[in-house]
Design a protein around this motif. Structure first.
Motif, mmCIF file in Angstrom:
data_model
loop_
_atom_site.group_PDB
_atom_site.id
_atom_site.type_symbol
_atom_site.label_atom_id
_atom_site.label_comp_id
_atom_site.label_asym_id
_atom_site.label_seq_id
_atom_site.Cartn_x
_atom_site.Cartn_y
_atom_site.Cartn_z
ATOM 1 N N UNK A 494 0.770 -1.190 -0.091
ATOM 2 C CA UNK A 494 0.031 -0.049 -0.090
ATOM 3 C C UNK A 494 0.857 1.381 0.098
ATOM 4 N N UNK A 495 2.151 1.122 -0.268
ATOM 5 C CA UNK A 495 2.918 2.347 -0.125
ATOM 6 C C UNK A 495 2.501 3.267 -1.364
ATOM 7 N N UNK A 496 2.312 2.776 -2.372
ATOM 8 C CA UNK A 496 1.855 3.787 -3.466
ATOM 9 C C UNK A 496 0.515 4.372 -3.296
ATOM 10 N N UNK A 497 -0.252 3.969 -2.546
ATOM 11 C CA UNK A 497 -1.440 4.395 -2.243
ATOM 12 C C UNK A 497 -1.286 5.740 -0.943
ATOM 13 N N UNK A 498 -0.352 5.202 -0.164
ATOM 14 C CA UNK A 498 0.077 6.487 0.798
ATOM 15 C C UNK A 498 0.792 7.626 -0.021
ATOM 16 N N UNK A 499 1.633 7.295 -0.796
ATOM 17 C CA UNK A 499 2.212 8.306 -1.797
ATOM 18 C C UNK A 499 1.255 9.179 -2.759
ATOM 19 N N UNK A 500 0.110 8.307 -3.219
ATOM 20 C CA UNK A 500 -0.902 8.839 -3.969
ATOM 21 C C UNK A 500 -1.806 9.948 -3.042
ATOM 22 N N UNK A 501 -2.010 9.827 -1.893
ATOM 23 C CA UNK A 501 -2.586 10.666 -0.878
ATOM 24 C C UNK A 501 -1.938 11.866 -0.449
ATOM 25 N N UNK A 502 -0.388 11.487 -0.618
ATOM 26 C CA UNK A 502 0.217 12.712 -0.068
ATOM 27 C C UNK A 502 0.375 13.447 -1.251
ATOM 28 N N UNK A 503 0.444 13.107 -2.485
ATOM 29 C CA UNK A 503 0.790 13.970 -3.413
ATOM 30 C C UNK A 503 -0.230 14.355 -4.136
ATOM 31 N N UNK A 504 -1.561 13.811 -4.104
ATOM 32 C CA UNK A 504 -2.710 13.860 -4.976
ATOM 33 C C UNK A 504 -3.917 14.346 -3.990
ATOM 34 N N UNK A 505 -3.824 13.872 -3.217
ATOM 35 C CA UNK A 505 -5.203 14.183 -2.121
ATOM 36 C C UNK A 505 -4.875 15.299 -1.222
ATOM 37 N N UNK A 506 -3.915 14.954 -0.304
ATOM 38 C CA UNK A 506 -3.715 16.171 0.772
ATOM 39 C C UNK A 506 -3.624 17.367 0.457
ATOM 40 N N UNK A 507 -3.086 17.858 -0.564
ATOM 41 C CA UNK A 507 -2.927 19.328 -0.793
ATOM 42 C C UNK A 507 -4.354 19.903 -0.913
ATOM 43 N N UNK A 508 -5.380 19.129 -1.457
ATOM 44 C CA UNK A 508 -6.824 19.795 -1.296
ATOM 45 C C UNK A 508 -7.069 19.777 0.121
ATOM 46 N N UNK A 539 -3.812 11.592 -12.499
ATOM 47 C CA UNK A 539 -2.341 10.966 -13.114
ATOM 48 C C UNK A 539 -2.298 9.463 -12.712
ATOM 49 N N UNK A 540 -1.309 8.798 -13.559
ATOM 50 C CA UNK A 540 -1.225 7.192 -13.471
ATOM 51 C C UNK A 540 -0.906 7.076 -11.944
ATOM 52 N N UNK A 541 -0.196 7.964 -11.267
ATOM 53 C CA UNK A 541 -0.165 7.811 -9.858
ATOM 54 C C UNK A 541 -1.417 7.413 -8.893
ATOM 55 N N UNK A 542 -2.358 8.053 -9.479
ATOM 56 C CA UNK A 542 -3.749 7.936 -8.733
ATOM 57 C C UNK A 542 -4.015 6.257 -8.932
ATOM 58 N N UNK A 543 -4.062 5.736 -10.238
ATOM 59 C CA UNK A 543 -4.552 4.551 -10.501
ATOM 60 C C UNK A 543 -3.650 3.413 -9.889
ATOM 61 N N UNK A 544 -2.319 3.707 -9.964
ATOM 62 C CA UNK A 544 -1.315 2.813 -9.362
ATOM 63 C C UNK A 544 -1.418 2.646 -7.841
ATOM 64 N N UNK A 545 -1.912 3.806 -7.042
ATOM 65 C CA UNK A 545 -1.999 3.795 -5.825
ATOM 66 C C UNK A 545 -3.371 3.215 -5.345
ATOM 67 N N UNK A 546 -4.381 3.395 -5.945
ATOM 68 C CA UNK A 546 -5.680 2.926 -5.702
ATOM 69 C C UNK A 546 -5.916 1.488 -5.970
ATOM 70 N N UNK A 547 -4.904 0.826 -6.764
ATOM 71 C CA UNK A 547 -5.268 -0.569 -7.362
ATOM 72 C C UNK A 547 -5.019 -1.419 -5.993
ATOM 73 N N UNK A 548 -4.030 -1.410 -5.366
ATOM 74 C CA UNK A 548 -4.075 -2.647 -4.066
ATOM 75 C C UNK A 548 -5.267 -2.236 -2.893
ATOM 76 N N UNK A 549 -5.789 -0.916 -3.056
ATOM 77 C CA UNK A 549 -6.712 -0.861 -1.993
ATOM 78 C C UNK A 549 -7.969 -1.331 -2.547
ATOM 79 N N UNK A 550 -8.196 -1.133 -3.824
ATOM 80 C CA UNK A 550 -9.122 -1.736 -4.410
ATOM 81 C C UNK A 550 -9.517 -3.370 -4.425
#
Length: 746
Positions: A494-508, A539-550
């Motif tokens: 789930x490390x990619x999911x953590x990174x996706x949240x930090x880069x893509x979600x948390x700024x909002x 971005x691709x980061x979103x889908x890569x991070x979400x895949x293991x959670x899904x």
């Protein structure tokens, strides 16, 4: 409890058959009592003929006299050929003694006491979120994962095997007594156990499973027949009876709030509650034996070689042993005389552990508010003898007051997520995995991560406090949760999911007040004039991070919601294909199509090929809003983690398209984090809804809102099935009227 049909009672009393479809747990209580009152020994012609003992004195004597009442032919009856024996219950002396000795190490008193802190933490961690949410299913969310989790702690099963044991056991019980051979259930069970043995021999550790798999006699490993007999017995008995008894305790307390309050004030009653539960509702209704000689009981002679059924339930409710036997009395002085743990040489090897588990469950429940049943529970038999609950839906009287500690936890919650982000970005968990079980100290971590000692020590302390690391010698090693989910290269990483949240979600989220004030997403997107899911905005980061959670959520959906008639699934907005992959893995008859935007289908295609399912899962490019209709040719449509992104008008539009695309009898499945009906939680759904304010025009909805939209779209037979996954807590299912229903069940 419904009043049993007198004709059914009379028929089953005369021709007893515990595999008769009318022999339900409610009917069984009456039939068992009638048989006990009829005679000391009765006979039934079912399954080639069997004799029944039902009185306490006689059943106990038979259990003690193993020389006359043999277990060597197997205690499960009928029994599919090819199924290995269960240790030690299916063995007579002298084999029995040696096998029981091999099984004793993990359940010795010192080992059981050593496990108590871990078992208590498991129970506390499972019940706390249910109590905080204020409602839940105590079977799916507590009894089942608790029993399987303790089994994992006890013998050292991997998390993957723990996730499969319940389903494999359910399949085994379904076929054991009805099939002509064991091919429908034993190979799959054996394959999982074989992988555990392979792992234990390749990477020995201090677990019982590792000890057993590597144990040698005269330089040779244990014979496979004996090895797998022991492991499968632990896997089944180690969770099944515990789960059933814990469920019964929870169910009874849910119907007796006064007893819950008494236990808070008089904790000394807790052992009595456990023993009386075991006596009043034996989790395993009966066992069988085969006679080795003619034996006369109560004036009736049972011939040599006869199959004898020992009715534990009837014996445990024999008024000659237990006064007012149908009453539940936690102060009953002789409740511990029950036969639910057996008697004689086959007395349950894990009885001490089981009693500890029941005590811990009662103690941890007493820390929370009183709870009550919110829906009626149904009981049923597995294999004609294991009494199961379909669910125990409860609602707690009030949510726990937050208090200052809770408020401070909310205030500093960001710190926890950022500690995880820092550890993940720096590669801490991957490095500690390379160090193995010995771990590393702060100096070693600092040198290898390229940071100074001070922040290394502080970060290690923070991660240990969060349960992500554990002490190992003079340093730190990954805790099981970090080793499973946070080490790069692991299947559920789930490390990619953590990174996706930090880069893509948390700024909002840093501008959440602005989003709430303006009712406009605060997440910055590169192309504001385009849809939020266009390639430029996701971005691709979103889908890569979400895949293991899904994938983890899809696995929970596949386990929690059965679609027995589904053959063609359309996964609308299926993203990386994780849900289609997990559902197809769980249902070999199912084929699926992932329907999504072109750039997303390219990502899904790659994941499908990696899963080796390209022959069963395809992709189809499109836009479920821009296209006039959804693709046809499917009997089931899945909308998983989709509708929370959109507002009500667009969701209604999409559900209308689903209705038109399905054939009569087809099913739509909405899988989401559902907000509860009174909109007070649960926490994960409520905060996810706020996350939608930050980034989308949608929010998380209640099951009732989905039900209303589905009904307005034309669907009927609407129901909600609760399950627990990391990104979903339930599914709302509905059927298009007419035709032959695809069918669904929890």
């Amino acid at each position: 409890m419904a009043i049993p049909d007198p004709d059914i009672i009379a028929r089953l009393t005369e021709q007893f058959d515990f595999h008769d479809p009318h022999y339900t747990p409610d009917v069984a209580e009456t039939v068992n009592r009638e048989i006990r009152e009829k005679a000391a020994v009765t006979y039934s012609p079912a399954h080639g003929g069997m004799w029944i003992l039902s009185r306490y004195e006689d059943v106990k004597a038979a259990l003690k006299d193993h020389a006359t009442f043999s277990s060597g032919s197997g205690v499960h009856f009928p029994r599919a050929p090819g199924m290995p024996k269960f240790a030690p219950i299916d063995f007579d002396p002298p084999e029995h003694g040696g096998i029981r000795k091999l099984m004793s190490p993990p359940v010795r008193g010192d080992q059981v006491r050593r496990l108590e802190p871990d078992i208590r933490k498991l129970a506390a961690d499972l019940i706390a979120p249910i109590a905080e949410r204020g409602h839940g299913d105590l079977v799916a969310e507590f009894a089942r994962p608790f029993a399987v989790g303790v089994l994992g702690l006890l013998i050292g099963l991997s998390e993957q095997a723990q996730g499969e044991i319940r389903g494999l056991t359910r399949t085994l019980w379904k076929h054991l007594s009805t099939d002509s051979d064991a091919e429908k259930f034993w190979p799959a069970y054996h394959a999982v156990l074989a992988e555990e043995v392979r792992r234990a021999r390749a990477r020995p550790d201090d677990s019982y499973l590792s000890w057993l798999a590597n144990h040698t006699v005269d330089g040779e490993h244990l014979p496979d027949e004996q090895l797998y007999s022991i492991i499968v017995s632990y896997c089944i008995a180690g969770h099944d009876n515990t789960m059933n008894t814990v469920s019964r305790i929870l169910w009874h307390l849910a119907g007796d709030p006064d007893l819950q309050r008494r236990l808070k004030d008089e904790p000394e009653l807790m052992p009595g509650v456990a023993e009386e539960t075991l006596r009043r509702w034996c989790p395993t209704d009966r066992f069988t034996r085969v006679t080795t000689r003619d034996v006369t009981i109560g004036g009736t002679t049972i011939p040599r070689g006869a199959r004898v059924v020992l009715l534990f339930d009837a014996a445990n409710r024999d008024p000659k042993e237990f006064g007012s036997p149908d009453d539940f009395d936690p102060r009953r002085g002789n409740a511990h005389h029950h036969l639910s743990f057996g008697h004689g040489i086959h007395h349950c090897v894990g009885a001490q552990l089981a009693r500890l588990e029941f005590r811990i469950v009662l103690e941890e429940l007493a820390r929370h508010p009183v709870y009550r049943l919110s829906e009626r529970s149904q009981t049923y038999f597995e294999n004609g003898r294991h009494i199961m609950f379909d669910k125990i839906a409860v609602r707690f009287d009030r949510p726990p007051a937050p208090g200052l500690d809770r408020l401070m936890g909310i205030t500093t919650g960001l710190w926890e997520s950022q500690a995880l982000v820092a550890a993940t970005d720096l590669g801490l968990f991957g490095f500690l995995a390379e160090c193995g079980g010995e771990g590393a100290d702060a100096d070693t971590v600092a040198d290898n991560l390229g940071i100074e000692r001070r922040p290394a020590e502080v970060l290690l302390t923070a991660c240990a406090s969060l349960g992500l690391l554990r002490l190992s010698g003079d340093g730190y090693a990954n805790a099981p949760v970090a080793d499973h989910y946070l080490v790069p290269g692991k299947p559920d990483y789930l490390g990619d999911y953590v990174g996706m949240l930090q880069t893509y979600v948390y700024p909002g989220w840093m501008r959440v007040t602005e989003a709430v004030r303006t009712n406009t997403p605060s997440r910055v997107i590169p192309q504001p004039g385009k849809e939020i899911f266009d390639a430029e905005n996701r971005p691709t980061l979103f889908w890569r991070g979400l895949h293991p959670l899904s994938a983890l959520t899809g696995r929970a959906l596949a386990a929690g919601v059965d679609l027995p008639g589904a053959t063609r699934l359309l996964d609308v907005g299926g993203g990386s294909g994780a849900f289609a992959i997990e559902l197809c893995r769980g249902n070999p008859r199912l084929r699926a199509t992932v329907f999504d935007l072109p750039h997303v289908c390219a990502i899904a295609g790659q994941r499908i090929r990696e899963a080796g399912l390209e022959d069963r899962i395809g992709t189809l490019q499109g836009d479920f809003f821009q296209d006039a209709e959804l693709p046809g040719g499917h009997d089931t449509i899945l909308l998983s983690m989709v509708l929370h992104d959109w507002d009500e008008p667009r969701n209604r539009e999409l559900l209308a398209k689903c209705y038109r695309a399905l054939p009569a009898g087809g099913t739509v499945v909405i899988s989401e984090l559902l907000v509860n009906a009174d909109k007070t939680g649960p926490v994960d759904a409520a905060l996810m809804s706020l996350n939608m304010i930050v980034g989308t025009p949608g929010r998380n909805y209640t099951a009732r809102e989905y039900e209303r939209w589905l009904r307005d779209a034309g669907f009927d037979d609407i129901r909600t099935v609760e399950f627990q996954g990391p990104a979903a807590n339930g599914a709302v299912l509905a059927r298009k009227p007419g035709g032959v229903s695809v069918g669904y069940s929890a």
